[in-house]
Design a protein around this motif. Structure first.
Motif, PDB file in Angstrom:
ATOM      1  N   ALA A 315       0.792  -1.246   0.085  1.00  0.00           N
ATOM      2  CA  ALA A 315       0.104  -0.004  -0.023  1.00  0.00           C
ATOM      3  C   ALA A 315       1.022   1.315  -0.185  1.00  0.00           C
ATOM      4  CB  ALA A 315      -0.944   0.015   1.342  1.00  0.00           C
ATOM      5  N   GLY A 316       0.472   2.179  -0.769  1.00  0.00           N
ATOM      6  CA  GLY A 316       1.278   3.455  -0.850  1.00  0.00           C
ATOM      7  C   GLY A 316       2.643   3.555  -1.616  1.00  0.00           C
ATOM      8  N   GLN A 317       2.711   2.334  -2.388  1.00  0.00           N
ATOM      9  CA  GLN A 317       4.041   2.111  -2.861  1.00  0.00           C
ATOM     10  C   GLN A 317       4.133   2.406  -4.489  1.00  0.00           C
ATOM     11  OE1 GLN A 317       6.110  -1.386  -1.837  1.00  0.00           O
ATOM     12  NE2 GLN A 317       5.622  -1.138   0.332  1.00  0.00           N
ATOM     13  N   GLY A 318       2.914   2.316  -4.977  1.00  0.00           N
ATOM     14  CA  GLY A 318       2.796   2.801  -6.497  1.00  0.00           C
ATOM     15  C   GLY A 318       2.749   1.425  -7.278  1.00  0.00           C
ATOM     16  N   VAL A 319       2.791   0.308  -6.721  1.00  0.00           N
ATOM     17  CA  VAL A 319       2.875  -0.803  -7.489  1.00  0.00           C
ATOM     18  C   VAL A 319       1.386  -1.764  -7.434  1.00  0.00           C
ATOM     19  CG1 VAL A 319       5.500  -1.145  -7.089  1.00  0.00           C
ATOM     20  CG2 VAL A 319       3.825  -2.204  -5.324  1.00  0.00           C
ATOM     21  N   ALA A 320       0.384  -1.379  -6.746  1.00  0.00           N
ATOM     22  CA  ALA A 320      -0.637  -2.289  -6.758  1.00  0.00           C
ATOM     23  C   ALA A 320      -1.314  -1.983  -8.235  1.00  0.00           C
ATOM     24  CB  ALA A 320      -1.629  -1.700  -5.494  1.00  0.00           C
ATOM     25  N   ARG A 321      -1.776  -2.994  -8.618  1.00  0.00           N
ATOM     26  CA  ARG A 321      -2.590  -3.005 -10.096  1.00  0.00           C
ATOM     27  C   ARG A 321      -4.133  -2.872  -9.851  1.00  0.00           C
ATOM     28  NH1 ARG A 321      -0.106  -7.397 -14.222  1.00  0.00           N
ATOM     29  NH2 ARG A 321      -1.821  -6.532 -15.363  1.00  0.00           N
ATOM     30  N   GLU A 322      -4.607  -2.164 -10.547  1.00  0.00           N
ATOM     31  CA  GLU A 322      -5.854  -1.695 -10.506  1.00  0.00           C
ATOM     32  C   GLU A 322      -7.019  -2.687 -11.278  1.00  0.00           C
ATOM     33  OE1 GLU A 322      -4.322   1.117 -13.879  1.00  0.00           O
ATOM     34  OE2 GLU A 322      -3.754   0.124 -11.855  1.00  0.00           O
ATOM     35  N   ASP A 323      -6.388  -3.719 -11.994  1.00  0.00           N
ATOM     36  CA  ASP A 323      -7.307  -4.324 -13.101  1.00  0.00           C
ATOM     37  C   ASP A 323      -8.476  -5.051 -12.421  1.00  0.00           C
ATOM     38  OD1 ASP A 323      -4.221  -4.352 -13.443  1.00  0.00           O
ATOM     39  OD2 ASP A 323      -4.487  -5.284 -15.245  1.00  0.00           O
ATOM     40  N   SER A 324      -8.221  -5.804 -11.285  1.00  0.00           N
ATOM     41  CA  SER A 324      -9.394  -6.294 -10.583  1.00  0.00           C
ATOM     42  C   SER A 324     -10.595  -5.408 -10.304  1.00  0.00           C
ATOM     43  CB  SER A 324      -8.985  -7.133  -9.385  1.00  0.00           C
ATOM     44  OG  SER A 324      -9.969  -7.856  -9.086  1.00  0.00           O
ATOM     45  N   LEU A 325     -10.271  -4.123  -9.735  1.00  0.00           N
ATOM     46  CA  LEU A 325     -11.088  -3.004  -9.442  1.00  0.00           C
ATOM     47  C   LEU A 325     -11.756  -2.852 -10.753  1.00  0.00           C
ATOM     48  CD1 LEU A 325     -12.683  -1.283  -7.504  1.00  0.00           C
ATOM     49  CD2 LEU A 325     -10.798   0.270  -7.830  1.00  0.00           C
ATOM     50  N   VAL A 326     -10.909  -2.403 -11.832  1.00  0.00           N
ATOM     51  CA  VAL A 326     -11.583  -1.902 -13.104  1.00  0.00           C
ATOM     52  C   VAL A 326     -12.427  -2.924 -13.458  1.00  0.00           C
ATOM     53  CG1 VAL A 326     -10.936  -1.676 -15.515  1.00  0.00           C
ATOM     54  CG2 VAL A 326      -9.736  -0.604 -13.789  1.00  0.00           C
ATOM     55  N   ALA A 327     -12.259  -4.243 -13.399  1.00  0.00           N
ATOM     56  CA  ALA A 327     -13.237  -5.386 -13.701  1.00  0.00           C
ATOM     57  C   ALA A 327     -14.524  -5.647 -12.991  1.00  0.00           C
ATOM     58  CB  ALA A 327     -12.365  -6.678 -13.625  1.00  0.00           C
ATOM     59  N   ALA A 328     -14.339  -5.198 -11.571  1.00  0.00           N
ATOM     60  CA  ALA A 328     -15.497  -5.256 -10.629  1.00  0.00           C
ATOM     61  C   ALA A 328     -16.135  -4.128 -10.959  1.00  0.00           C
ATOM     62  CB  ALA A 328     -14.948  -5.063  -9.210  1.00  0.00           C
ATOM     63  N   LEU A 329     -16.048  -2.742 -11.399  1.00  0.00           N
ATOM     64  CA  LEU A 329     -16.566  -1.694 -11.688  1.00  0.00           C
ATOM     65  C   LEU A 329     -17.283  -1.950 -13.136  1.00  0.00           C
ATOM     66  CD1 LEU A 329     -14.015   1.091 -10.907  1.00  0.00           C
ATOM     67  CD2 LEU A 329     -16.183   0.660  -9.735  1.00  0.00           C
ATOM     68  N   LYS A 330     -16.562  -2.444 -14.092  1.00  0.00           N
ATOM     69  CA  LYS A 330     -17.304  -2.678 -15.466  1.00  0.00           C
ATOM     70  C   LYS A 330     -18.414  -3.627 -15.225  1.00  0.00           C
ATOM     71  CE  LYS A 330     -13.856  -1.186 -18.701  1.00  0.00           C
ATOM     72  NZ  LYS A 330     -13.233  -1.782 -19.841  1.00  0.00           N
ATOM     73  N   LEU A 331     -18.345  -4.975 -14.544  1.00  0.00           N
ATOM     74  CA  LEU A 331     -19.077  -5.969 -14.333  1.00  0.00           C
ATOM     75  C   LEU A 331     -20.252  -5.406 -13.580  1.00  0.00           C
ATOM     76  CD1 LEU A 331     -20.086  -8.854 -14.500  1.00  0.00           C
ATOM     77  CD2 LEU A 331     -18.924  -9.515 -12.660  1.00  0.00           C
ATOM     78  N   ALA A 332     -20.112  -4.634 -12.437  1.00  0.00           N
ATOM     79  CA  ALA A 332     -21.207  -3.878 -11.940  1.00  0.00           C
ATOM     80  C   ALA A 332     -22.225  -3.232 -12.642  1.00  0.00           C
ATOM     81  CB  ALA A 332     -20.863  -3.139 -10.576  1.00  0.00           C
ATOM     82  N   GLY A 333     -21.333  -2.269 -13.607  1.00  0.00           N
ATOM     83  CA  GLY A 333     -22.172  -1.487 -14.595  1.00  0.00           C
ATOM     84  C   GLY A 333     -22.989  -2.375 -15.313  1.00  0.00           C
ATOM     85  N   ARG A 334     -22.524  -3.440 -15.867  1.00  0.00           N
ATOM     86  CA  ARG A 334     -23.136  -4.105 -16.753  1.00  0.00           C
ATOM     87  C   ARG A 334     -24.669  -4.842 -16.013  1.00  0.00           C
ATOM     88  NH1 ARG A 334     -18.176  -5.904 -18.539  1.00  0.00           N
ATOM     89  NH2 ARG A 334     -18.337  -7.839 -17.677  1.00  0.00           N
ATOM     90  N   LEU A 335     -24.309  -5.400 -14.743  1.00  0.00           N
ATOM     91  CA  LEU A 335     -25.225  -6.090 -14.056  1.00  0.00           C
ATOM     92  C   LEU A 335     -26.197  -5.200 -13.616  1.00  0.00           C
ATOM     93  CD1 LEU A 335     -23.172  -8.794 -11.993  1.00  0.00           C
ATOM     94  CD2 LEU A 335     -24.223  -8.797 -14.458  1.00  0.00           C
ATOM     95  N   ARG A 336     -25.880  -4.115 -13.088  1.00  0.00           N
ATOM     96  CA  ARG A 336     -26.872  -3.094 -12.115  1.00  0.00           C
ATOM     97  C   ARG A 336     -27.584  -3.795 -11.455  1.00  0.00           C
ATOM     98  NH1 ARG A 336     -28.903   0.733 -16.070  1.00  0.00           N
ATOM     99  NH2 ARG A 336     -30.361   1.198 -14.426  1.00  0.00           N
ATOM    100  N   SER A 337     -28.327  -3.184 -10.680  1.00  0.00           N
ATOM    101  CA  SER A 337     -29.401  -3.517  -9.433  1.00  0.00           C
ATOM    102  C   SER A 337     -30.638  -3.509  -9.762  1.00  0.00           C
ATOM    103  CB  SER A 337     -28.993  -2.791  -8.429  1.00  0.00           C
ATOM    104  OG  SER A 337     -29.853  -3.011  -7.226  1.00  0.00           O
ATOM    105  N   LYS A 338     -31.653  -4.606  -9.469  1.00  0.00           N
ATOM    106  CA  LYS A 338     -32.913  -4.665  -9.441  1.00  0.00           C
ATOM    107  C   LYS A 338     -33.607  -3.597  -8.580  1.00  0.00           C
ATOM    108  CE  LYS A 338     -33.271  -9.782 -10.384  1.00  0.00           C
ATOM    109  NZ  LYS A 338     -33.689 -10.990  -9.493  1.00  0.00           N
ATOM    110  N   ALA A 339     -32.977  -3.222  -7.438  1.00  0.00           N
ATOM    111  CA  ALA A 339     -33.562  -2.073  -6.696  1.00  0.00           C
ATOM    112  C   ALA A 339     -33.579  -0.972  -6.965  1.00  0.00           C
ATOM    113  CB  ALA A 339     -32.372  -2.399  -5.419  1.00  0.00           C
ATOM    114  N   GLY A 340     -32.895  -0.572  -8.326  1.00  0.00           N
ATOM    115  CA  GLY A 340     -33.001   0.558  -8.995  1.00  0.00           C
ATOM    116  C   GLY A 340     -31.751   1.281  -9.464  1.00  0.00           C
ATOM    117  N   ALA A 341     -31.541   2.470 -10.109  1.00  0.00           N
ATOM    118  CA  ALA A 341     -30.426   2.962 -10.315  1.00  0.00           C
ATOM    119  C   ALA A 341     -30.300   4.310 -10.377  1.00  0.00           C
ATOM    120  CB  ALA A 341     -29.911   2.461 -11.920  1.00  0.00           C
ATOM    121  N   ALA A 342     -29.167   5.061 -10.150  1.00  0.00           N
ATOM    122  CA  ALA A 342     -29.361   6.423  -9.955  1.00  0.00           C
ATOM    123  C   ALA A 342     -29.444   7.067 -11.361  1.00  0.00           C
ATOM    124  CB  ALA A 342     -28.069   6.949  -9.062  1.00  0.00           C
TER     125      ALA A 342
END
Length: 342
Positions: A315-342
């Protein structure tokens, strides 16, 4: 800001443990938002932690106080943050139990916003369960806590199912964080039936698969070798699969786990249902370590998360890869929620 047809949903992104790599990968993903066409997200956590980490990593990011109404517009030129103070001066790589209440509140806030329809899905940065336990956290992990929040919000029991999703493989562990010696007793006809029904429903409703194919592993080597290497495969797993097929669910097996994950085998199914944690997670991480996503099925809202931990050591060293978070954001955007969206 209201969402219009075809517009990506606004996501709620929790801070996770502020001393881990959650802030690092959040900042990195935000800087690549246009290049990667990321859905807009509202960060729920401490803006001071983000600002300090940006300085430490020499990242030029404007951190802007925001809320669900303004976040979509803010996202164009600043990282929108719904502020929840961490409770201490956070040092990257040095977790402290004093931050636990804020970590928990961030998750509660994200779920509340999603259930109210103010955001379209929840994405969670990694937490350190040991840190939360020190502060009295009463759940084994994220998944169980989210299920409890959902049950309280709906007044109905919620059975969460963890699925790891990569480009090459989706896998569900039937049992998760229990000792290996306890797995055989935990595998029951009812657990297999209930888990596979939830998988079937979510793959149809959220992933858009009309007829999901579920490949179910055996517990023992060679799926028990006809009883010579264990009886659970024939006595428990096989009858449950027969009952599932009678319900119209395409669940087949039990299959020897050592031949389920090569290229040709994976073409035969949409998700692998495995008997225990490592049986599912090892092949997912071997095939796509940086891009796999943790998806919680069975909730009344969409929740995804990077498939990695807090990684305090980097943490804080500039070597952490964001790939998995990017994939999580993209998948969440595709799936969205039955409860509604903003």
């Amino acid at each position: 800001m209201a969402e219009t047809e075809g517009m990506a949903p606004l996501l709620a992104l929790t801070q996770g443990d502020p001393a881990g790599i959650g802030p690092d990968v959040t900042l990195a993903a935000f800087l690549r938002r246009r290049e990667l066409d990321l859905p807009p997200f509202l960060f729920i956590g401490d803006p001071q932690v983000l600002a300090a980490r940006a300085r430490q990593l020499d990242m030029k990011v404007e951190i802007r106080p925001s809320n669900p109404d303004r976040a979509r517009a803010d996202f164009a030129d600043a990282l929108p943050v719904l502020a929840i103070p961490a409770g201490l001066d956070v040092v990257a790589g040095q977790p402290h139990k004093a931050s636990a209440p804020a970590t928990i509140k961030a998750i509660e806030t994200a779920v509340s916003l999603c259930m109210a329809g103010d955001v379209g899905a929840v994405v969670t940065n990694p937490i350190a369960k040991s840190v939360l336990y020190e502060a009295g956290f009463g759940f084994p992990g994220h998944t169980e806590f989210l299920a409890d929040l959902a049950a309280k919000a709906t007044g109905k029991p919620v059975r969460p199912v963890m699925m790891l999703a990569g480009e090459k493989l989706k896998a569900v562990p039937l049992t998760i964080h229990i000792p290996l010696k306890d797995v055989p007793a935990a595998i029951t006809h009812e657990l297999i039936m209930e888990t596979c029904r939830i998988i079937q429903n979510d793959l149809k409703d959220r992933f858009g698969l009309e007829a999901p194919r579920l490949a179910v592993s055996g517990l023992n080597p060679h799926a028990g070798e006809g009883g010579a290497l264990g009886h659970e495969d024939g006595d428990v797993i096989a009858p449950a699969l027969t009952a599932l097929r009678a319900e119209g669910i395409d669940a087949f097996g039990p299959l020897p786990a050592d031949t389920m994950f090569h290229d040709d085998a994976r073409k035969r199914y949409d998700v692998a249902v495995c008997m225990y944690h490592d049986q599912a997670l090892i092949p997912v991480k071997a095939l796509d370590f940086d891009g796999a996503v943790n998806v919680t099925l069975g909730l009344p809202f969409v929740r995804t998360s990077p498939d990695h931990g807090t990684a305090f050591g980097i943490a804080g060293q500039g070597v952490a890869r964001e790939d998995s978070l990017v994939a999580a954001l993209k998948l969440a955007g595709r799936l969205r929620s039955k409860a509604g969206a903003a």
